[in-house]
Design a protein around this motif. Structure first.
Motif, short mmCIF file in Angstrom:
data_model
loop_
_atom_site.label_atom_id
_atom_site.label_comp_id
_atom_site.label_asym_id
_atom_site.label_seq_id
_atom_site.Cartn_x
_atom_site.Cartn_y
_atom_site.Cartn_z
N VAL A 185 0.87 -1.16 0.00
CA VAL A 185 0.00 0.00 0.00
C VAL A 185 0.91 1.22 0.00
O VAL A 185 1.76 1.35 0.86
N ALA A 186 0.76 2.08 -0.97
CA ALA A 186 1.61 3.25 -1.10
C ALA A 186 0.81 4.51 -0.83
O ALA A 186 -0.29 4.67 -1.34
N ALA A 187 1.40 5.39 -0.02
CA ALA A 187 0.72 6.63 0.32
C ALA A 187 1.32 7.83 -0.40
O ALA A 187 0.67 8.82 -0.59
N HIS A 188 2.57 7.73 -0.81
CA HIS A 188 3.27 8.84 -1.45
C HIS A 188 3.79 8.38 -2.81
O HIS A 188 4.03 7.20 -3.02
N PRO A 189 4.01 9.33 -3.73
CA PRO A 189 4.51 8.95 -5.05
C PRO A 189 5.80 8.13 -5.01
O PRO A 189 5.96 7.18 -5.77
N TYR A 190 6.73 8.48 -4.11
CA TYR A 190 7.98 7.72 -4.06
C TYR A 190 7.71 6.28 -3.60
O TYR A 190 8.38 5.35 -4.06
N GLN A 191 6.72 6.09 -2.74
CA GLN A 191 6.38 4.74 -2.28
C GLN A 191 5.74 3.94 -3.42
O GLN A 191 5.99 2.75 -3.56
N GLU A 192 4.92 4.61 -4.22
CA GLU A 192 4.31 3.94 -5.37
C GLU A 192 5.37 3.50 -6.36
O GLU A 192 5.34 2.37 -6.85
N LEU A 193 6.33 4.37 -6.62
CA LEU A 193 7.41 4.05 -7.54
C LEU A 193 8.27 2.91 -6.98
O LEU A 193 8.60 1.97 -7.70
N ALA A 194 8.60 2.98 -5.71
CA ALA A 194 9.39 1.92 -5.08
C ALA A 194 8.64 0.60 -5.13
O ALA A 194 9.23 -0.45 -5.41
N ALA A 195 7.34 0.63 -4.88
CA ALA A 195 6.53 -0.60 -4.91
C ALA A 195 6.50 -1.19 -6.31
O ALA A 195 6.57 -2.42 -6.48
N GLU A 196 6.43 -0.34 -7.33
CA GLU A 196 6.41 -0.81 -8.72
C GLU A 196 7.72 -1.54 -9.05
O GLU A 196 7.72 -2.62 -9.64
N ILE A 197 8.83 -0.95 -8.65
CA ILE A 197 10.13 -1.56 -8.92
C ILE A 197 10.31 -2.84 -8.10
O ILE A 197 10.81 -3.85 -8.60
N ALA A 198 9.87 -2.81 -6.84
CA ALA A 198 9.96 -4.00 -5.98
C ALA A 198 9.16 -5.15 -6.57
O ALA A 198 9.61 -6.32 -6.53
N THR A 199 8.02 -4.85 -7.16
CA THR A 199 7.20 -5.89 -7.80
C THR A 199 7.96 -6.52 -8.97
O THR A 199 7.92 -7.74 -9.16
N LYS A 200 8.66 -5.69 -9.73
CA LYS A 200 9.45 -6.21 -10.86
C LYS A 200 10.60 -7.09 -10.35
O LYS A 200 10.94 -8.08 -11.00
N ILE A 201 11.16 -6.76 -9.21
CA ILE A 201 12.23 -7.58 -8.63
C ILE A 201 11.64 -8.89 -8.11
O ILE A 201 12.19 -9.96 -8.35
N ASN A 206 16.06 5.08 -2.44
CA ASN A 206 16.43 4.93 -1.02
C ASN A 206 15.50 3.95 -0.31
O ASN A 206 15.95 3.13 0.50
N GLN A 207 14.22 4.03 -0.61
CA GLN A 207 13.24 3.13 0.00
C GLN A 207 13.51 1.69 -0.42
O GLN A 207 13.42 0.76 0.39
N LEU A 208 13.83 1.48 -1.69
CA LEU A 208 14.16 0.13 -2.16
C LEU A 208 15.37 -0.43 -1.42
O LEU A 208 15.39 -1.60 -1.04
N ALA A 209 16.37 0.41 -1.20
CA ALA A 209 17.55 -0.02 -0.45
C ALA A 209 17.18 -0.34 1.00
O ALA A 209 17.60 -1.36 1.55
N LEU A 210 16.37 0.51 1.59
CA LEU A 210 15.93 0.29 2.96
C LEU A 210 15.15 -1.01 3.11
O LEU A 210 15.32 -1.75 4.07
N ASP A 211 14.34 -1.32 2.11
CA ASP A 211 13.52 -2.53 2.13
C ASP A 211 14.28 -3.79 1.70
O ASP A 211 13.72 -4.88 1.72
N GLY A 212 15.53 -3.61 1.27
CA GLY A 212 16.35 -4.75 0.90
C GLY A 212 16.19 -5.20 -0.54
O GLY A 212 16.63 -6.28 -0.91
N TYR A 213 15.59 -4.37 -1.38
CA TYR A 213 15.39 -4.72 -2.79
C TYR A 213 16.50 -4.19 -3.69
O TYR A 213 16.61 -4.58 -4.84
N ALA A 214 17.28 -3.25 -3.19
CA ALA A 214 18.33 -2.65 -4.00
C ALA A 214 19.54 -2.37 -3.13
O ALA A 214 19.44 -2.28 -1.90
#
Length: 116
Positions: free
Chosen positions: A6-22, A55-63
């Motif tokens: 669930v994304a609340a901010h544009p950066y979270q939506e973008l991070a979620a999209e990339i995380a889904t691709k990973i 940065n969010q992707l790195a924090l979440d361990g995806y990048a």
């Protein structure tokens, strides 16, 4: 199956999209992710939004951020809590990124002040 993000901010939506691709394997571990500028242009967001997403992707361990080279996709993290070492590494990377951003902003401010 991983829970939906669930994304609340544009950066979270973008991070979620990339995380889904990973997660799906569309972006394999070791694949270089787009630069901040390229990501901002592709998704029509600001550079700051793109940087926060990476940065969010790195924090979440995806990048993984590689100094001077950009961000690279990592093996999707395990479900549940991340190991403590991963959290410490992620925080250290974010701190280094923030220090770089602050230094860049200070240089810009000094350049603007010198014009006056």
């Amino acid at each position: 199956m991983k829970p939906q993000r669930v994304a609340a901010h544009p950066y979270q939506e973008l991070a979620a999209e990339i995380a889904t691709k990973i997660d799906s394997g569309e972006l394999a571990p070791g694949t270089r992710l787009p630069s901040v500028r390229a990501l901002a242009k592709q998704h029509e967001v600001s550079a700051m939004t793109a940087q926060k997403a990476l940065n969010q992707l790195a924090l979440d361990g995806y990048a993984e951020a590689v100094s001077g080279l950009g961000y690279y996709a990592k093996e999707p993290p395990f479900e549940g809590e991340a190991p403590a070492e991963l959290a410490v590494e992620s925080i250290a990377r974010q701190l280094a990124d923030l220090q770089g951003t602050v230094a860049e902003l200070q240089a810009r401010i000094e350049a603007l002040e010198s014009r006056s």
